[in-house]
Design a protein around this motif. Structure first.
Motif, PDB file in Angstrom:
ATOM      1  N   LEU A   3       0.824  -1.213   0.000  1.00 54.25           N
ATOM      2  CA  LEU A   3       0.000   0.000   0.000  1.00 54.25           C
ATOM      3  C   LEU A   3       0.856   1.261   0.000  1.00 54.25           C
ATOM      4  O   LEU A   3       0.578   2.230  -0.718  1.00 54.25           O
ATOM      5  CB  LEU A   3      -0.932  -0.014   1.210  1.00 54.25           C
ATOM      6  CG  LEU A   3      -2.079  -1.027   1.178  1.00 54.25           C
ATOM      7  CD1 LEU A   3      -2.844  -1.008   2.490  1.00 54.25           C
ATOM      8  CD2 LEU A   3      -3.018  -0.732   0.012  1.00 54.25           C
ATOM      9  N   TRP A   4       1.909   1.265   0.813  1.00 53.85           N
ATOM     10  CA  TRP A   4       2.798   2.432   0.858  1.00 53.85           C
ATOM     11  C   TRP A   4       3.552   2.605  -0.455  1.00 53.85           C
ATOM     12  O   TRP A   4       3.727   3.732  -0.939  1.00 53.85           O
ATOM     13  CB  TRP A   4       3.787   2.303   2.020  1.00 53.85           C
ATOM     14  CG  TRP A   4       3.199   2.657   3.349  1.00 53.85           C
ATOM     15  CD1 TRP A   4       2.963   1.827   4.391  1.00 53.85           C
ATOM     16  CD2 TRP A   4       2.752   3.956   3.754  1.00 53.85           C
ATOM     17  NE1 TRP A   4       2.404   2.508   5.443  1.00 53.85           N
ATOM     18  CE2 TRP A   4       2.267   3.834   5.086  1.00 53.85           C
ATOM     19  CE3 TRP A   4       2.710   5.197   3.138  1.00 53.85           C
ATOM     20  CZ2 TRP A   4       1.753   4.905   5.799  1.00 53.85           C
ATOM     21  CZ3 TRP A   4       2.196   6.282   3.855  1.00 53.85           C
ATOM     22  CH2 TRP A   4       1.726   6.112   5.161  1.00 53.85           C
ATOM     23  N   ALA A   5       3.986   1.507  -1.056  1.00 54.61           N
ATOM     24  CA  ALA A   5       4.695   1.593  -2.338  1.00 54.61           C
ATOM     25  C   ALA A   5       3.774   2.149  -3.418  1.00 54.61           C
ATOM     26  O   ALA A   5       4.184   2.989  -4.236  1.00 54.61           O
ATOM     27  CB  ALA A   5       5.212   0.211  -2.739  1.00 54.61           C
ATOM     28  N   THR A   6       2.517   1.692  -3.397  1.00 53.08           N
ATOM     29  CA  THR A   6       1.540   2.206  -4.370  1.00 53.08           C
ATOM     30  C   THR A   6       1.278   3.690  -4.146  1.00 53.08           C
ATOM     31  O   THR A   6       1.219   4.480  -5.098  1.00 53.08           O
ATOM     32  CB  THR A   6       0.218   1.427  -4.258  1.00 53.08           C
ATOM     33  OG1 THR A   6       0.468   0.031  -4.468  1.00 53.08           O
ATOM     34  CG2 THR A   6      -0.791   1.929  -5.275  1.00 53.08           C
ATOM     35  N   SER A   7       1.157   4.064  -2.874  1.00 51.68           N
ATOM     36  CA  SER A   7       0.907   5.474  -2.543  1.00 51.68           C
ATOM     37  C   SER A   7       2.056   6.363  -3.016  1.00 51.68           C
ATOM     38  O   SER A   7       1.835   7.421  -3.621  1.00 51.68           O
ATOM     39  CB  SER A   7       0.722   5.623  -1.036  1.00 51.68           C
ATOM     40  OG  SER A   7       0.592   6.983  -0.671  1.00 51.68           O
ATOM     41  N   ILE A   8       3.288   5.930  -2.741  1.00 53.28           N
ATOM     42  CA  ILE A   8       4.458   6.720  -3.147  1.00 53.28           C
ATOM     43  C   ILE A   8       4.561   6.803  -4.664  1.00 53.28           C
ATOM     44  O   ILE A   8       4.830   7.872  -5.226  1.00 53.28           O
ATOM     45  CB  ILE A   8       5.741   6.105  -2.549  1.00 53.28           C
ATOM     46  CG1 ILE A   8       5.723   6.225  -1.030  1.00 53.28           C
ATOM     47  CG2 ILE A   8       6.983   6.786  -3.124  1.00 53.28           C
ATOM     48  CD1 ILE A   8       6.839   5.476  -0.333  1.00 53.28           C
ATOM     49  N   GLY A   9       4.314   5.693  -5.348  1.00 53.34           N
ATOM     50  CA  GLY A   9       4.387   5.686  -6.811  1.00 53.34           C
ATOM     51  C   GLY A   9       3.353   6.590  -7.445  1.00 53.34           C
ATOM     52  O   GLY A   9       3.655   7.366  -8.364  1.00 53.34           O
ATOM     53  N   VAL A  10       2.110   6.505  -6.961  1.00 51.78           N
ATOM     54  CA  VAL A  10       1.033   7.350  -7.501  1.00 51.78           C
ATOM     55  C   VAL A  10       1.321   8.822  -7.227  1.00 51.78           C
ATOM     56  O   VAL A  10       1.122   9.686  -8.096  1.00 51.78           O
ATOM     57  CB  VAL A  10      -0.324   6.930  -6.897  1.00 51.78           C
ATOM     58  CG1 VAL A  10      -1.407   7.929  -7.273  1.00 51.78           C
ATOM     59  CG2 VAL A  10      -0.709   5.537  -7.366  1.00 51.78           C
ATOM     60  N   THR A  11       1.806   9.118  -6.020  1.00 51.27           N
ATOM     61  CA  THR A  11       2.118  10.508  -5.667  1.00 51.27           C
ATOM     62  C   THR A  11       3.204  11.077  -6.572  1.00 51.27           C
ATOM     63  O   THR A  11       3.089  12.217  -7.071  1.00 51.27           O
ATOM     64  CB  THR A  11       2.561  10.605  -4.196  1.00 51.27           C
ATOM     65  OG1 THR A  11       1.521  10.112  -3.348  1.00 51.27           O
ATOM     66  CG2 THR A  11       2.884  12.044  -3.824  1.00 51.27           C
ATOM     67  N   CYS A  12       4.262  10.314  -6.801  1.00 52.52           N
ATOM     68  CA  CYS A  12       5.356  10.781  -7.672  1.00 52.52           C
ATOM     69  C   CYS A  12       4.852  11.030  -9.092  1.00 52.52           C
ATOM     70  O   CYS A  12       5.220  12.031  -9.728  1.00 52.52           O
ATOM     71  CB  CYS A  12       6.486   9.759  -7.688  1.00 52.52           C
ATOM     72  SG  CYS A  12       7.388   9.632  -6.119  1.00 52.52           S
TER      73      CYS A  12
END
Length: 374
Positions: A3-12
């Motif tokens: 979930l955190w990896a997805t959040s960081i990727g989408v944010t970037c």
């Protein structure tokens, strides 16, 4: 972790998209169709659009030039300008008349009294290829309407509108192109190279005509300028420097968002963890209140710059921050009381859903706002 990896990727990805949209907003296409670059174009325009004025044997054409030395915005609708305006006349026009008895042969119709303006002062009088040139130093505060809706990616076209003193007669002012090194489409002329513009940079300058029509004849029978009379404009386009607005407005908002996110991360149902992080609902609400007033004061300062204008682009960032503050407060309150209807959702993996959705939600909102303005 997924979930955190997805959040960081989408944010970037959304950050990159936002920056690209900013780049598009910062572009400005100057309307080159209305620019006049030489006397041939002026003659073509006047004969093609105002043939009756050109055919009038009583008509007069006064060659006029202009040079700007300083520019300052007093507020969102007033700009103070200093510089020189010169005009060419036949030698017989002012023959035998002393300088002290000669008044300026032009009017700045949009000038307002700022309390510090200087009446046009005759500073030089020399022979020229057209007869005699009279140069006037002036300071004027001009009232103009500007569009600030795209702040801080806005561009301004500041203009100096010139009337002949004998505006009731067929007198047309024409630009003195020969006085400048270059008046091509992309040339910047008629303005001090070292002019201090503060948060602005020079983009372009040009002469053009705009027609005026009035619902009055000013009490003058057969007033020639009542309908579609060509008025000379000197325009200079300035572009706002984004770095100034970023430092003053966007950077504080970003810091508020980071602090709020850090506070949101302290929410935990594990007593040992929450005790270590110092989480409690009253402390979180107190922090949100403090951050709200920080955002509110900054928003008021921004609003004061554009009194009378509509909501500008950057203001929506403050609105988004208000929504995020309220949403974070509501989330933390619900996490503390845990209503049965949403208890599983709100306590899922220690309230992870709001945490991983925090930055993507903000960036989605900012991208949608920017897309709307594009």
């Amino acid at each position: 972790m997924k979930l955190w990896a997805t959040s960081i990727g989408v944010t970037c990805l959304l950050v990159v998209t936002l920056v690209l949209q900013w780049h598009e907003m910062d572009k400005y296409d100057i309307n080159k169709a209305q620019q006049l670059t030489n006397m041939t174009e002026v003659t073509r325009y006047l004969e093609g659009n105002h043939s009756d004025l050109m055919a009038d044997p009583a008509g007069e054409r006064i060659i006029t030039g202009l040079f700007i030395q300083s520019l300052k915005f007093f507020d969102s609708s007033e700009v103070n300008i200093t510089g020189y305006i010169w005009q060419h006349f036949p030698l017989a026009r002012y023959a035998g008349i002393p300088d002290s008895e000669i008044s300026a042969d032009f009017i700045l119709p949009e000038q307002v009294n700022s309390g510090s303006d200087i009446s046009p002062t005759l500073t030089y009088r020399e022979k020229s290829n057209y007869g005699e040139v009279l140069g006037w130093y002036f300071e004027a505060t001009l009232k103009q309407g500007f569009d600030y809706s795209h702040y801080p990616f806005d561009h301004k076209t500041v203009w100096i509108r010139l009337w002949p003193k004998a505006f009731s007669k067929n007198v047309v002012l024409v630009p003195d192109f020969s006085a400048y090194k270059s008046t091509s489409m992309d040339a910047i002329f008629g303005i001090e190279q070292g002019i201090v513009l503060g948060a602005w940079t020079r983009a372009n300058t040009y002469f053009n005509y705009q027609t005026s029509s009035y619902d009055t004849n000013f009490g003058i029978p057969n007033y020639v300028g009542q309908t579609d009379f060509p008025e000379l404009y000197y325009n200079f386009v300035i572009k706002r420097r984004f770095d100034n607005a970023f430092t003053v407005h966007l950077l504080p908002l970003f810091l508020v968002a980071v602090l709020l996110f850090a506070a949101l991360l302290t929410t935990s149902e594990e007593h040992e963890k929450s005790g270590l992080l110092g989480f409690n609902i009253s402390g979180f609400l107190g922090m949100c209140s403090a951050l709200f007033f920080v955002v509110l004061i900054a928003h008021i300062q921004l609003r004061e710059q554009f009194a009378g204008a509509g909501v500008v682009y950057l203001e929506y960032y403050y609105i988004v921050m208000y929504v995020v503050l309220v949403a974070s407060t509501v989330n933390t309150y619900l996490f503390a009381i845990r209503p049965r209807a949403i208890e599983k959702w709100i306590t899922y993996k220690d309230n992870i859903i709001p945490k991983v959705c925090y930055w993507p939600s903000i960036m989605i909102a900012l991208n949608l706002i920017t897309l709307f303005f594009l």
